[in-house]
Design an enzyme around this catalytic site. Sequence first.
Site, PDB file in Angstrom:
ATOM      1  CE1 TYR A 160       2.030  -7.214  -9.488  1.00 17.69           C
ATOM      2  CE2 TYR A 160       0.102  -6.719  -8.153  1.00 17.69           C
ATOM      3  CZ  TYR A 160       1.146  -6.294  -8.946  1.00 17.69           C
ATOM      4  OH  TYR A 160       1.305  -4.955  -9.187  1.00 17.69           O
ATOM      5  CG  ASN A 163      -4.628  -6.744   4.550  1.00 12.13           C
ATOM      6  OD1 ASN A 163      -5.141  -6.241   3.569  1.00 12.13           O
ATOM      7  ND2 ASN A 163      -3.759  -7.735   4.477  1.00 12.13           N
ATOM      8  N   GLY A 164      -8.050  -6.078   4.364  1.00 14.82           N
ATOM      9  CA  GLY A 164      -9.097  -6.923   3.784  1.00 14.82           C
ATOM     10  C   GLY A 164     -10.298  -6.119   3.345  1.00 14.82           C
ATOM     11  N   GLY A 218       0.831  -1.212   0.000  1.00 16.67           N
ATOM     12  CA  GLY A 218       0.000   0.000   0.000  1.00 16.67           C
ATOM     13  C   GLY A 218       0.855   1.246   0.000  1.00 16.67           C
ATOM     14  CB  SER A 251       5.492  -9.216  -9.284  1.00 22.59           C
ATOM     15  OG  SER A 251       4.877  -8.700 -10.449  1.00 22.59           O
ATOM     16  CG  ASP A 266       3.228  -9.603 -16.607  1.00 23.64           C
ATOM     17  OD1 ASP A 266       3.657  -9.562 -15.440  1.00 23.64           O
ATOM     18  OD2 ASP A 266       2.687  -8.624 -17.167  1.00 23.64           O
TER      19      ASP A 266
END
Length: 485
Positions: A251, A110-111, A35, A292, A354
């Site tokens: 990711y 978080n969520g 974040g 990533s 990717d």
Amino acid sequence: EVKSLNEECGIFGIWGHPDAAKLTYFGLHSLQHRGQEGAGILSNDKGQLKRHRDMGLLSEVFKNPTKLDKLTGTDAIGHVRYATAGEASADNIQPFIFRFHDMQFGLAHNGNLTNAESLKKELEQRGAIFSSTSDSEILAHLIRRSHNPSLMGKIKEALSLVKGGFAYILLFEDKLIAALDPNGFRPLSIGKMANGAVVISSETCAFEVIGAEWIRDVKPGEIVIIDDSGIQYDSYTSDTQLAICSMEYIYFARPDSNIHGVNVHTARKRMGAQLAREFKHEADIVVGVPNSSLSAAMGFAEESGLPNEMGLIKNQYTQRTFIQPTQELREQGVRMKLSAVKSIVGGKRVVMVDDSIVRGTTSRRIVQLLKEAGAKEVHVRIAAPPILFPSFYGIDMSTSRELICANHSLEEVCQLINADSLAFLSEEGLKDAIGLEAEGPNKGLCMDCFSADYVAGLHDYEQQFYDSLTPIQQAYLAKKEAQHE
């Protein structure tokens, strides 16, 4: 990041260390990838709760060192935020503080709660006043309005009323409490420092930075109570089933983090290797999209025997680019972040690895970069299944209309991104590559955005989901239903 897919946030807590706020800062710095919209730290100094929070990256929020110095005390919680529920404003930045005549506490979440709208409406009708538009505030109101005589009873009752994906850390004057939803959608781990201080973090990578040793992961439906006497484990429900968000492995999480005993980098390498086993074209080099997808590209190259080259370079120092006013400027934004290396990709048949395709715009631009740099062919390989369905448990991906694979066939997507070929990892290939030791058809993973298996239900989002189904989504669900019969 280059792609427009975002995790909601990262949370961190520590109990029993003289430099609690500073260690929380270092812990949150390790979680910054979760974040970048806002950050905050709340400390507990002998019952006095102190907080600083603001919009921006952690380093911007605490640019003035006195802000951190003022957060004295031996206990602290912190939060880095990316909004999926609630608008971008300073009022929504956590941790929140709740002060009542007989108690006070801080909260980091978080969520995403799937029944937030219903609960908020009900609470407001009973007189609750909300100071933010975030769904994170709901738990505090439920705790406060519970008639259970004990604090733990109130917390358990509140946790059993909220639905969806959530990891909470609550800081009271005399204890720190962590809790996870019954499916364990979001990762949450417990660690211990040499002086006995206990830490809680969204990811284990934060432990390395502060010198903490991992103890174990928080289990689905579990409550962890930390105070001066040590750690206690409790639960608020027995109806649990592990369904960790598969996108954490694909990711979101840092490659050096371990989630439920599986190293993220290792899982990604196995995803890449599985992709290579299914590759049917001739090629010269493998190029991973930074950052990533580098692990998956490594796995692909090892399995296929093709050289793994740095054909794409990411500029680590670009500022975050928000919505740009014109298409031309948006294209420029990608060029600021990524460069194709002509001397490496020129004249080559490139396998571009990717981790996912969400809206398709970024994939198209990267393929274009490679072709402009002289790549003869670009074969796109995605180390995850097609994202066909929205996610409602805490990922910035809640409508079907923005998902390219929900609106176009594989052949159409290939044409839209201007690739020479396109293939995705199968659902079974993903589950096997991650390799959790868990029972059930999804092997301990939440596969909602690939298969519409919403194991925690949709609640307030149900009508929205069914009303917005595309023909491709309907065909997938019909095929799945036929296989079950």
